[in-house]
Design a protein around this motif. Structure first.
Motif, short mmCIF file in Angstrom:
data_model
loop_
_atom_site.label_atom_id
_atom_site.label_comp_id
_atom_site.label_asym_id
_atom_site.label_seq_id
_atom_site.Cartn_x
_atom_site.Cartn_y
_atom_site.Cartn_z
N ASP A 185 0.89 -1.09 -0.05
CA ASP A 185 0.08 0.12 0.08
C ASP A 185 0.93 1.27 -0.01
OD1 ASP A 185 0.99 -0.43 2.60
OD2 ASP A 185 -0.72 0.33 3.64
N MET A 186 2.09 1.36 -0.63
CA MET A 186 2.83 2.42 -0.80
C MET A 186 1.96 3.51 -1.41
SD MET A 186 5.58 4.14 -0.17
CE MET A 186 6.99 3.33 0.07
N GLN A 187 1.97 4.63 -0.72
CA GLN A 187 1.19 5.89 -1.50
C GLN A 187 1.54 6.96 -0.86
OE1 GLN A 187 -2.87 6.12 1.01
NE2 GLN A 187 -2.03 4.01 1.86
N ILE A 188 1.39 8.15 -1.65
CA ILE A 188 1.51 9.45 -1.29
C ILE A 188 0.01 10.28 -0.70
CG2 ILE A 188 2.22 11.68 -1.89
CD1 ILE A 188 4.43 9.46 -2.02
N LEU A 189 0.20 10.62 0.50
CA LEU A 189 -0.99 10.91 1.09
C LEU A 189 -1.46 12.53 0.61
CD1 LEU A 189 -0.83 9.99 4.59
CD2 LEU A 189 -1.85 8.66 2.81
N PRO A 190 -2.83 12.93 0.73
CA PRO A 190 -3.26 14.06 0.15
C PRO A 190 -2.57 15.31 0.20
CG PRO A 190 -4.89 12.73 0.77
CD PRO A 190 -4.07 12.12 1.43
N GLN A 191 -1.66 15.50 1.49
CA GLN A 191 -0.89 16.52 1.62
C GLN A 191 0.69 16.35 1.35
OE1 GLN A 191 -2.69 19.47 2.37
NE2 GLN A 191 -4.57 18.12 2.37
N GLY A 192 0.89 15.13 1.02
CA GLY A 192 2.48 15.24 0.47
C GLY A 192 3.13 14.16 1.30
N THR A 193 2.56 13.24 2.29
CA THR A 193 3.26 12.46 3.08
C THR A 193 3.50 10.81 2.52
OG1 THR A 193 3.22 13.69 5.06
CG2 THR A 193 3.62 11.39 5.10
N ALA A 194 4.72 10.49 2.16
CA ALA A 194 4.38 9.07 1.80
C ALA A 194 4.48 8.21 3.19
CB ALA A 194 5.96 8.67 1.42
N PHE A 195 3.41 6.99 2.44
CA PHE A 195 3.00 6.06 3.80
C PHE A 195 3.00 4.71 3.28
CE2 PHE A 195 -0.47 3.79 5.72
CZ PHE A 195 0.25 3.26 6.98
N LEU A 196 3.69 3.86 3.99
CA LEU A 196 3.73 2.34 3.95
C LEU A 196 3.43 1.80 5.48
CD1 LEU A 196 4.37 -0.09 1.86
CD2 LEU A 196 6.74 0.19 2.81
N THR A 197 2.25 0.89 5.28
CA THR A 197 1.90 0.28 6.44
C THR A 197 3.08 -0.61 7.06
OG1 THR A 197 -0.30 0.17 5.85
CG2 THR A 197 0.13 -1.37 7.70
N ASP A 198 3.95 -1.49 6.25
CA ASP A 198 4.83 -2.06 6.96
C ASP A 198 5.99 -2.23 5.82
OD1 ASP A 198 6.55 -4.35 8.36
OD2 ASP A 198 5.30 -3.74 9.96
N ALA A 199 7.12 -2.05 6.36
CA ALA A 199 8.30 -2.19 5.15
C ALA A 199 8.54 -3.80 5.03
CB ALA A 199 9.64 -1.62 5.63
N GLY A 200 7.98 -4.54 5.99
CA GLY A 200 8.45 -6.01 6.07
C GLY A 200 9.68 -6.44 6.92
N MET A 201 10.41 -7.46 6.87
CA MET A 201 11.59 -7.76 7.66
C MET A 201 12.58 -8.06 6.61
SD MET A 201 11.20 -11.55 9.03
CE MET A 201 11.46 -12.97 8.05
N THR A 202 13.77 -8.29 7.02
CA THR A 202 15.25 -8.74 6.38
C THR A 202 15.67 -9.75 7.27
OG1 THR A 202 15.61 -6.38 5.60
CG2 THR A 202 17.38 -7.75 5.78
N GLY A 203 15.45 -10.90 6.85
CA GLY A 203 16.03 -12.08 7.87
C GLY A 203 15.52 -13.09 7.23
N PRO A 204 15.17 -14.39 8.06
CA PRO A 204 14.79 -15.73 7.52
C PRO A 204 13.58 -15.63 6.82
CG PRO A 204 15.49 -15.66 9.77
CD PRO A 204 15.47 -14.45 9.24
N ASN A 205 13.52 -16.25 5.50
CA ASN A 205 12.19 -16.29 4.92
C ASN A 205 11.28 -17.47 5.05
OD1 ASN A 205 10.23 -14.86 2.78
ND2 ASN A 205 11.18 -16.29 1.31
N ASP A 206 11.88 -18.62 5.63
CA ASP A 206 11.22 -19.91 5.61
C ASP A 206 10.65 -20.00 7.01
OD1 ASP A 206 12.22 -20.20 3.04
OD2 ASP A 206 13.82 -21.29 3.41
N GLY A 207 10.67 -19.28 7.76
CA GLY A 207 10.05 -19.58 9.22
C GLY A 207 8.90 -18.68 9.24
#
Length: 269
Positions: A185-207
């Motif tokens: 849900d990467m988006q630019i809000l009406p007044q110019g703020t970028a928003f992403l609910t969660d960037a996700g993680m960097t680490g083990p993918n299989d757990g």
């Protein structure tokens, strides 16, 4: 001005993914500021120590943010007051909280602030992040700091989005962390703020969000407490985003997510 952000670094595999891919991303994307959430960086997936903090900085981070596991490794109390580049949630309660919740940078004459917040829903009790960040942003604006980047470490999507709408137009970007799953849900809000609910993680993918899956399944099956351990085998994942911010007014111009794993191999830009 380009900002590169990497979501929660989890355990040894997370550190390995940063070491392998962050230099490549910086070479290809050429961000002016790189922010990494390192609150899960230790071998056990809780907290950070001086060695790991220095390694993240060596690999290319300009600022390291934390979250609800900030104090899980007691070593942090020995060095967090000695650096401005490692920040913990701004709204931790008390008058003598170690460290800082905001980092100020000067990038070729452009003033930048990075803020770390923690949500309160389904999390440990903290002071009101809305009231505290409102006061800080007002002060930063008085200091003529137009570019403000916020790491909102929170459990619920509603609290993250509410914070984004609350600060829309006053900060440049709000990126969520903590839930370890990248949202679309990467988006630019009406007044110019970028928003992403969660960037996700960097680490083990299989757990399961970085932990070995067997104890997690057992807990769901039995509703009994179970000890979770960081996954050390299998494939890795690197998650984050890149946000372009206008230096003149501090508004976001565009943003995109970054995902590297076995199904999305790294491709040189």
């Amino acid at each position: 001005m380009e900002f590169l952000f990497l979501g929660d670094v989890v355990g040894e595999m997370g550190m390995h993914m940063v070491n392998e891919y962050l230099p490549l991303l910086k070479h290809d994307l050429k961000p002016q500021v790189t922010i990494v959430n390192g609150e899960n960086a230790t071998k056990v997936g809780r907290g950070i120590n001086l060695k790991l903090f220095k390694q993240l900085m060596t690999d290319g981070a300009d600022v390291v943010t934390l979250g609800n596991h900030a104090w899980n490794n007691e070593e942090i109390f020995d060095f967090i007051n000695d650096t401005d580049k490692l920040i913990r949630p701004l709204n931790y309660p008390g008058n003598d909280v170690p460290g800082k919740g905001c980092c100020k940078l000067n990038i070729n004459g452009t003033k930048v602030a990075v803020i770390n917040l923690q949500g309160r829903i389904f999390m440990e009790e903290t002071d009101d992040p809305f009231a505290i960040v409102d006061k800080l942003v007002t002060q930063l604006k008085k200091e003529n700091i137009k570019i403000i980047f916020v790491d909102m470490h929170a459990e619920t999507t509603s609290e993250k989005k509410a914070m984004a709408m609350f600060l829309d137009g006053r900060v440049s970007a709000i990126v969520g962390t903590h839930t370890h799953v990248q949202t679309n849900d990467m988006q630019i809000l009406p007044q110019g703020t970028a928003f992403l609910t969660d960037a996700g993680m960097t680490g083990p993918n299989d757990g399961v969000i970085g932990m070995t899956y067997q104890p997690v399944i057992k807990k769901f099956l039995t509703s009994r407490p179970n000890r979770f351990e960081v996954e050390t085998k299998g494939n890795g994942i690197l998650s984050g985003c890149l946000i372009d911010i206008d230096k003149k007014d501090g508004h976001a111009k565009k943003g995109k997510t970054i995902l590297i794993n076995k199904d999305h191999p790294y491709q040189q830009v």
